[in-house]
Design a protein around this motif. Structure first.
Motif, mmCIF file in Angstrom:
data_model
loop_
_atom_site.group_PDB
_atom_site.id
_atom_site.type_symbol
_atom_site.label_atom_id
_atom_site.label_comp_id
_atom_site.label_asym_id
_atom_site.label_seq_id
_atom_site.Cartn_x
_atom_site.Cartn_y
_atom_site.Cartn_z
ATOM 1 N N PRO A 333 -53.364 42.417 21.741
ATOM 2 C CA PRO A 333 -53.821 41.912 23.039
ATOM 3 C C PRO A 333 -55.173 42.481 23.471
ATOM 4 O O PRO A 333 -55.953 41.795 24.136
ATOM 5 C CB PRO A 333 -52.699 42.342 23.999
ATOM 6 N N SER A 334 -55.468 43.720 23.080
ATOM 7 C CA SER A 334 -56.752 44.309 23.463
ATOM 8 C C SER A 334 -57.921 43.699 22.691
ATOM 9 O O SER A 334 -59.075 43.789 23.130
ATOM 10 C CB SER A 334 -56.727 45.828 23.234
ATOM 11 N N LEU A 335 -57.622 43.083 21.537
ATOM 12 C CA LEU A 335 -58.678 42.503 20.711
ATOM 13 C C LEU A 335 -58.890 41.013 20.976
ATOM 14 O O LEU A 335 -59.943 40.469 20.615
ATOM 15 C CB LEU A 335 -58.355 42.724 19.233
ATOM 16 N N LEU A 336 -57.927 40.344 21.600
ATOM 17 C CA LEU A 336 -58.055 38.908 21.819
ATOM 18 C C LEU A 336 -59.247 38.538 22.706
ATOM 19 O O LEU A 336 -59.938 37.542 22.419
ATOM 20 C CB LEU A 336 -56.754 38.345 22.400
ATOM 21 N N PRO A 337 -59.545 39.293 23.778
ATOM 22 C CA PRO A 337 -60.756 38.956 24.542
ATOM 23 C C PRO A 337 -62.037 39.065 23.700
ATOM 24 O O PRO A 337 -62.960 38.264 23.878
ATOM 25 C CB PRO A 337 -60.743 39.979 25.686
ATOM 26 N N TRP A 338 -62.093 40.039 22.795
ATOM 27 C CA TRP A 338 -63.254 40.158 21.917
ATOM 28 C C TRP A 338 -63.313 38.976 20.953
ATOM 29 O O TRP A 338 -64.407 38.445 20.670
ATOM 30 C CB TRP A 338 -63.202 41.470 21.138
ATOM 31 N N ALA A 339 -62.168 38.561 20.451
ATOM 32 C CA ALA A 339 -62.135 37.407 19.549
ATOM 33 C C ALA A 339 -62.647 36.162 20.262
ATOM 34 O O ALA A 339 -63.431 35.382 19.699
ATOM 35 C CB ALA A 339 -60.706 37.193 19.038
ATOM 36 N N ASP A 340 -62.223 35.989 21.505
ATOM 37 C CA ASP A 340 -62.682 34.837 22.280
ATOM 38 C C ASP A 340 -64.177 34.933 22.560
ATOM 39 O O ASP A 340 -64.919 33.938 22.415
ATOM 40 C CB ASP A 340 -61.881 34.764 23.583
ATOM 41 N N LYS A 341 -64.625 36.095 22.931
ATOM 42 C CA LYS A 341 -66.034 36.294 23.276
ATOM 43 C C LYS A 341 -66.950 36.081 22.079
ATOM 44 O O LYS A 341 -68.051 35.509 22.204
ATOM 45 C CB LYS A 341 -66.214 37.712 23.830
ATOM 46 N N LEU A 342 -66.504 36.539 20.896
ATOM 47 C CA LEU A 342 -67.354 36.489 19.703
ATOM 48 C C LEU A 342 -67.067 35.269 18.828
ATOM 49 O O LEU A 342 -67.706 35.086 17.794
ATOM 50 C CB LEU A 342 -67.164 37.776 18.892
ATOM 51 N N GLY A 343 -66.109 34.449 19.237
ATOM 52 C CA GLY A 343 -65.823 33.236 18.489
ATOM 53 C C GLY A 343 -65.150 33.484 17.146
ATOM 54 O O GLY A 343 -65.475 32.823 16.150
ATOM 55 N N VAL A 344 -64.197 34.415 17.126
ATOM 56 C CA VAL A 344 -63.487 34.751 15.898
ATOM 57 C C VAL A 344 -62.022 34.366 16.058
ATOM 58 O O VAL A 344 -61.386 34.673 17.083
ATOM 59 C CB VAL A 344 -63.612 36.264 15.576
ATOM 60 N N THR A 345 -61.454 33.713 15.063
ATOM 61 C CA THR A 345 -60.051 33.299 15.113
ATOM 62 C C THR A 345 -59.145 34.476 14.779
ATOM 63 O O THR A 345 -59.287 35.084 13.723
ATOM 64 C CB THR A 345 -59.794 32.161 14.120
ATOM 65 N N PRO A 346 -58.208 34.824 15.656
ATOM 66 C CA PRO A 346 -57.280 35.928 15.366
ATOM 67 C C PRO A 346 -56.392 35.594 14.174
ATOM 68 O O PRO A 346 -56.131 34.424 13.873
ATOM 69 C CB PRO A 346 -56.457 36.056 16.640
ATOM 70 N N PRO A 347 -55.908 36.601 13.483
ATOM 71 C CA PRO A 347 -55.032 36.348 12.331
ATOM 72 C C PRO A 347 -53.655 35.899 12.787
ATOM 73 O O PRO A 347 -53.180 36.303 13.861
ATOM 74 C CB PRO A 347 -54.964 37.711 11.641
ATOM 75 N N PRO A 348 -52.987 35.060 11.999
ATOM 76 C CA PRO A 348 -51.623 34.676 12.346
ATOM 77 C C PRO A 348 -50.658 35.816 12.056
ATOM 78 O O PRO A 348 -50.854 36.593 11.122
ATOM 79 C CB PRO A 348 -51.353 33.475 11.427
ATOM 80 N N SER A 349 -49.611 35.909 12.851
ATOM 81 C CA SER A 349 -48.580 36.898 12.561
ATOM 82 C C SER A 349 -47.668 36.358 11.456
ATOM 83 O O SER A 349 -47.579 35.145 11.245
ATOM 84 C CB SER A 349 -47.768 37.224 13.802
ATOM 85 N N LEU A 350 -47.018 37.269 10.754
ATOM 86 C CA LEU A 350 -46.150 36.865 9.664
ATOM 87 C C LEU A 350 -44.776 36.428 10.177
ATOM 88 O O LEU A 350 -44.324 36.909 11.204
ATOM 89 C CB LEU A 350 -45.996 38.026 8.675
#
Length: 350
Positions: A333-350
């Motif tokens: 959750p702490s990295l999702l705002p950075w992913a949104d800001k930088l245009g990076v797709t978060p990894p899927p969970s297994l």
């Protein structure tokens, strides 16, 4: 339920975030690999937990994006760098390579880094030397911070000052990563955020009382982390903390005395090649004998057998490489705002 992620997917995610934040691919790969290695070995406060703060440092210009370390001093087996606050994991991996080259010729290779940025989890580094049949010692301090109290004091004067190392045996290597303090700043900060308590009276409040309450760390005036050994045996941890300060800021020639304010690190690392001493075969014979002797030492009935330093982390690493990395619930959750800001797709969970 806590999500699990493929280690390779986490590394790719971290690389993409760091690259979009301005690091080149080499620095991004090195930093991402070391951060995920921390989580693989179970050091959840010093793995991807640090990626958000690192991205913030890059955005603010406090972690350098470009450049190379420059040489402050050099002798055949010794090298001192100014790291110019470049990414710590990248600097340390370069330093290990440089130290191994020197160790092959001179038996040991020592690199000290002045003005490194934060270097993440120290346990993530020893395997780099062990896989080449060598031993590694590494220590780090941050002269911009003073959260650990000298033994008998109630105010902080230096950092937790981790010391780590590892060496080969004929079987599983020995790897340790300990702080000269009862706990780390990262753990105290996490428990302050989540409202938890420490595992024991590892802090001293501003009245001189040992406490497990992380809120005492934020009081006015603040409390402090106790040296390793706590109220009873903290003189030992105090001495160990001073040793790390000598090896890092002392040998780097820069640190607390100049009033450093930038989050970062002073780093000492030394690679030792057993082939230059009693020989590799004799070395691993000794290290393996002692490891086996410790593992088979008698224990109280019903208790598990002795576990060697690093054994749990290496087992967990192998398991998580195969089954996925379980991240602490607050990390993704702490990295999702950075992913949104930088245009990076978060990894899927297994």
């Amino acid at each position: 339920m806590t999500d699990r992620y493929a280690a390779t997917a986490l590394i790719s995610f971290a690389i993409d975030l760091l690259y979009k934040a301005g690091l080149d691919k080499e620095k991004s790969r090195a930093t991402a690999a070391i951060l995920v290695e921390g989580d693989l070995m179970g050091h959840s406060t010093h793995g991807l937990q640090l990626l958000g703060p690192y991205l913030g440092e890059l955005e603010a210009g406090r972690m350098a994006k470009e450049g190379e370390p420059t040489i402050i001093a050099e002798r055949p087996a010794v090298l001192t760098w100014d790291g110019h606050y470049l990414p710590g994991p990248w600097l340390v991996l370069k330093a290990i390579e440089a130290a191994m080259v020197r160790a092959k010729t001179y038996g040991t290779g020592t690199v000290v880094i002045n003005h490194s940025h934060h270097i993440a989890c120290l346990a993530a580094y020893p395997l780099r030397a062990i896989e080449r049949g060598m031993a590694l010692l590494i220590a780090s301090s941050d002269p911009a911070s003073g959260s650990v109290a000298p033994f008998g004091a109630i105010a902080g004067r230096y950092t937790p000052n981790p010391l780590a190392g590892g060496w080969p045996t004929k079987g599983a290597p020995v790897i340790f990563d300990i702080s000269a303090s009862t706990t780390t700043n990262g753990m105290v900060a996490r428990l302050n955020r989540t409202g938890g308590k420490l595992g024991g009276p590892w802090l001293v409040d501003n009245q001189g009382n040992a406490t497990d309450d992380p809120a005492s760390f934020l009081a006015n005036p603040p409390g402090a982390v106790l040296p390793l050994g706590g109220m009873d045996l903290g003189h030992k941890g105090f001495a160990l903390g001073l040793l790390v300060e000598m090896l890092t800021s002392g040998l780097a020639g820069s640190g607390r005395a100049i009033g450093s304010k930038q989050w970062g690190a002073r780093v000492f690392l030394q690679v030792i090649d057993p082939a230059a001493f009693g020989g590799t075969e004799a070395f691993t014979k000794e290290t393996e004998w002692l490891a086996q002797s410790c593992r088979t030492a008698p224990v109280k009935p019903g208790n598990p057998p002795v576990r060697m330093p690093g054994e749990r982390g290496l087992k967990l690493r192998t398991q998580q490489q195969a089954d996925g990395v379980t991240l602490h619930p607050e990390i993704m959750p702490s990295l999702l705002p950075w992913a949104d800001k930088l245009g990076v797709t978060p990894p899927p969970s297994l």
